[in-house]
Design a protein around this motif. Structure first.
Motif, mmCIF file in Angstrom:
data_model
loop_
_atom_site.group_PDB
_atom_site.id
_atom_site.type_symbol
_atom_site.label_atom_id
_atom_site.label_comp_id
_atom_site.label_asym_id
_atom_site.label_seq_id
_atom_site.Cartn_x
_atom_site.Cartn_y
_atom_site.Cartn_z
ATOM 1 N N ILE A 207 0.851 -1.185 0.000
ATOM 2 C CA ILE A 207 0.000 0.000 0.000
ATOM 3 C C ILE A 207 0.884 1.231 0.000
ATOM 4 C CG2 ILE A 207 -1.842 1.255 1.215
ATOM 5 C CD1 ILE A 207 -2.725 -1.432 2.378
ATOM 6 N N TRP A 208 0.688 2.090 -1.004
ATOM 7 C CA TRP A 208 1.568 3.224 -1.255
ATOM 8 C C TRP A 208 0.849 4.543 -0.982
ATOM 9 C CZ3 TRP A 208 6.445 1.674 -3.089
ATOM 10 C CH2 TRP A 208 6.522 0.340 -3.524
ATOM 11 N N PHE A 209 1.656 5.591 -0.746
ATOM 12 C CA PHE A 209 1.102 6.942 -0.627
ATOM 13 C C PHE A 209 1.957 7.908 -1.441
ATOM 14 C CE2 PHE A 209 4.153 6.589 2.868
ATOM 15 C CZ PHE A 209 4.809 7.801 2.876
ATOM 16 N N ASN A 210 1.388 9.071 -1.732
ATOM 17 C CA ASN A 210 2.072 10.077 -2.540
ATOM 18 C C ASN A 210 2.939 10.973 -1.652
ATOM 19 O OD1 ASN A 210 1.906 13.085 -3.679
ATOM 20 N ND2 ASN A 210 1.877 11.675 -5.412
ATOM 21 N N LYS A 211 4.226 11.058 -1.974
ATOM 22 C CA LYS A 211 5.175 11.823 -1.151
ATOM 23 C C LYS A 211 4.817 13.298 -1.074
ATOM 24 C CE LYS A 211 10.014 13.288 -0.860
ATOM 25 N NZ LYS A 211 9.623 14.654 -0.444
ATOM 26 N N GLU A 212 4.554 13.917 -2.225
ATOM 27 C CA GLU A 212 4.275 15.360 -2.234
ATOM 28 C C GLU A 212 3.035 15.692 -1.419
ATOM 29 O OE1 GLU A 212 5.004 13.547 -4.945
ATOM 30 O OE2 GLU A 212 7.045 14.336 -5.260
ATOM 31 N N ALA A 213 1.996 14.861 -1.547
ATOM 32 C CA ALA A 213 0.762 15.094 -0.794
ATOM 33 C C ALA A 213 1.010 14.921 0.704
ATOM 34 C CB ALA A 213 -0.336 14.141 -1.261
ATOM 35 N N PHE A 214 1.805 13.922 1.080
ATOM 36 C CA PHE A 214 2.113 13.691 2.496
ATOM 37 C C PHE A 214 2.871 14.872 3.078
ATOM 38 C CE2 PHE A 214 4.658 12.048 6.016
ATOM 39 C CZ PHE A 214 3.723 11.315 6.736
ATOM 40 N N ASP A 215 3.855 15.365 2.347
ATOM 41 C CA ASP A 215 4.652 16.503 2.827
ATOM 42 C C ASP A 215 3.779 17.740 3.021
ATOM 43 O OD1 ASP A 215 6.859 14.886 2.745
ATOM 44 O OD2 ASP A 215 7.627 15.682 0.850
ATOM 45 N N GLU A 216 2.905 17.996 2.042
ATOM 46 C CA GLU A 216 2.013 19.155 2.128
ATOM 47 C C GLU A 216 1.046 18.998 3.309
ATOM 48 O OE1 GLU A 216 0.588 22.930 0.887
ATOM 49 O OE2 GLU A 216 2.374 21.799 0.312
ATOM 50 N N LEU A 217 0.525 17.795 3.476
ATOM 51 C CA LEU A 217 -0.425 17.534 4.567
ATOM 52 C C LEU A 217 0.201 17.799 5.927
ATOM 53 C CD1 LEU A 217 -3.109 16.362 5.703
ATOM 54 C CD2 LEU A 217 -2.017 14.111 5.591
ATOM 55 N N ILE A 218 1.370 17.229 6.191
ATOM 56 C CA ILE A 218 1.931 17.383 7.536
ATOM 57 C C ILE A 218 2.439 18.805 7.784
ATOM 58 C CG2 ILE A 218 2.405 14.931 7.825
ATOM 59 C CD1 ILE A 218 5.312 15.420 7.206
ATOM 60 N N ASP A 219 2.896 19.483 6.729
ATOM 61 C CA ASP A 219 3.307 20.885 6.895
ATOM 62 C C ASP A 219 2.120 21.758 7.301
ATOM 63 O OD1 ASP A 219 5.962 20.451 6.376
ATOM 64 O OD2 ASP A 219 5.878 21.082 4.278
ATOM 65 N N MET A 220 0.976 21.568 6.615
ATOM 66 C CA MET A 220 -0.193 22.393 6.922
ATOM 67 C C MET A 220 -0.846 21.972 8.233
ATOM 68 S SD MET A 220 0.014 24.710 4.810
ATOM 69 C CE MET A 220 -1.340 25.599 5.580
ATOM 70 N N LEU A 221 -0.782 20.700 8.576
ATOM 71 C CA LEU A 221 -1.294 20.272 9.883
ATOM 72 C C LEU A 221 -0.492 20.918 11.006
ATOM 73 C CD1 LEU A 221 -2.106 16.468 9.410
ATOM 74 C CD2 LEU A 221 -3.732 18.288 9.961
ATOM 75 N N GLU A 222 0.811 21.049 10.794
ATOM 76 C CA GLU A 222 1.628 21.741 11.801
ATOM 77 C C GLU A 222 1.219 23.209 11.889
ATOM 78 O OE1 GLU A 222 6.206 22.229 13.289
ATOM 79 O OE2 GLU A 222 5.880 21.904 11.141
ATOM 80 N N THR A 223 1.088 23.869 10.754
ATOM 81 C CA THR A 223 0.709 25.287 10.737
ATOM 82 C C THR A 223 -0.593 25.527 11.471
ATOM 83 O OG1 THR A 223 1.858 25.710 8.633
ATOM 84 C CG2 THR A 223 0.073 27.215 9.234
ATOM 85 N N VAL A 224 -1.634 24.754 11.142
ATOM 86 C CA VAL A 224 -2.955 25.022 11.723
ATOM 87 C C VAL A 224 -3.037 24.606 13.185
ATOM 88 C CG1 VAL A 224 -4.092 24.897 9.483
ATOM 89 C CG2 VAL A 224 -4.065 22.871 10.945
ATOM 90 N N ASN A 225 -2.354 23.521 13.558
ATOM 91 C CA ASN A 225 -2.403 23.095 14.955
ATOM 92 C C ASN A 225 -1.620 24.032 15.866
ATOM 93 O OD1 ASN A 225 -3.739 20.252 15.783
ATOM 94 N ND2 ASN A 225 -3.200 20.249 13.613
ATOM 95 N N LEU A 226 -0.581 24.653 15.353
ATOM 96 C CA LEU A 226 0.139 25.660 16.144
ATOM 97 C C LEU A 226 -0.729 26.901 16.332
ATOM 98 C CD1 LEU A 226 3.842 25.424 14.887
ATOM 99 C CD2 LEU A 226 2.724 24.259 16.799
ATOM 100 N N ILE A 227 -1.541 27.231 15.324
ATOM 101 C CA ILE A 227 -2.514 28.323 15.481
ATOM 102 C C ILE A 227 -3.533 27.938 16.552
ATOM 103 C CG2 ILE A 227 -4.442 29.532 14.367
ATOM 104 C CD1 ILE A 227 -2.824 29.373 11.728
ATOM 105 N N SER A 228 -4.058 26.717 16.465
ATOM 106 C CA SER A 228 -5.083 26.261 17.415
ATOM 107 C C SER A 228 -4.564 26.223 18.850
ATOM 108 C CB SER A 228 -5.590 24.867 17.025
ATOM 109 O OG SER A 228 -6.170 24.879 15.743
ATOM 110 N N ALA A 229 -3.297 25.869 19.007
ATOM 111 C CA ALA A 229 -2.722 25.761 20.352
ATOM 112 C C ALA A 229 -2.480 27.119 21.002
ATOM 113 C CB ALA A 229 -1.414 24.971 20.296
#
Length: 267
Positions: A207-229
């Protein structure tokens, strides 16, 4: 019959001789026009472009009064639209605090990321008009139900990934719970929208995943969760550590879900 004729008379007037891909979608959009027009009064390109041009806290503070008034006006309209009896003061305070924190910590970023963060802040709390529990999912669902994901794409004039925005709204509080990195990762991967975003697929019994999508996802999850915190710096630090752990786990995963999970278990 009368109701049918009325709807299609509205459709004919709206289209003015033009065509559409989906009649049902267009009829729903006509029904939502008052809400969409109100949203455009609240946040149009003129307002958004000004927010994107702000370079420091003092510049934001001179505009804050007008912005909060616009937010309040839209929330009152949305509250009436959904027949909610929820008091709005706390929701407005939550949005105001997010904005204060964001512009206080403002760093130079791409316009698309700044635009993404602003939309995230202005929308993430609104599900609280319906319920305090699972408000994140309500906020996310309204983007589709009220056609606001489409509207955001039109307003921004910038390439905003609304599918990623929906995921970030769902997982806006991923920072809150003390749990193992593997548990957080599994929570993400169990969400169908994350699976689709990462283009998860099976090939050659792996089972594979897309590298570019994963990188974008975790970068933006960090951005928004730091805002939320907000100002909870210890929580922010722990979440940033989790993101680093994900990036390290990805490096030797060969972009396979199984190896990614195995690597994060070893953290």
């Amino acid at each position: 019959k009368d109701d049918f004729d009325k709807h299609y008379a509205q459709l004919a007037k709206y289209l003015q001789g033009g065509g559409v891909e989906s009649i049902q979608h267009t009829l729903k959009r006509i029904e939502l026009l008052p809400l969409l027009e109100k949203f455009n009064e609240f946040l149009n390109w003129e307002i958004l472009s000004y927010l994107l041009s702000i370079k420091d806290l003092s510049e934001y503070l001179t505009f804050k009064g007008e912005l909060i008034a616009r937010i309040e006006d839209f929330i009152i309209f949305l509250k009436d639209w959904i027949n909610s009896e929820t008091k709005i003061e706390k929701i407005i305070d939550d949005i105001s605090n997010d904005l204060d924190h964001y512009f206080k910590k403002l760093v130079e970023t791409e316009k698309s990321e700044k635009c993404f963060s602003i939309f995230y802040i202005l929308w993430r709390h609104l599900g609280k008009l319906r319920a305090q529990e699972n408000y994140e999912l309500i906020s996310r669902n309204w983007l589709d139900e009220f056609f606001l994901a489409e509207e955001i794409s039109k307003i921004s004039k910038i390439d905003i990934d609304t599918e990623l925005l929906k995921i970030c709204i769902i997982f806006q509080n991923l920072w809150k719970k003390e749990e193992k990195p593997s548990a957080k990762l599994k929570k993400l991967l169990n969400e169908i929208e994350v699976e689709n975003y990462l283009k998860v697929n099976k090939y050659d019994d792996k089972i594979w995943f897309n590298k570019e999508a994963f990188d974008e996802l975790i970068d933006m999850l960090e951005t928004v969760n730091l805002i939320s915190a907000g100002e909870q710096r210890s929580k922010q630090k722990k979440f940033s550590t989790f993101i680093k752990q994900l990036k390290n786990a990805e490096k030797s995963s060969e972009y396979q879900i199984g190896k990614l999970l195995t690597n994060i278990l070893e953290v």
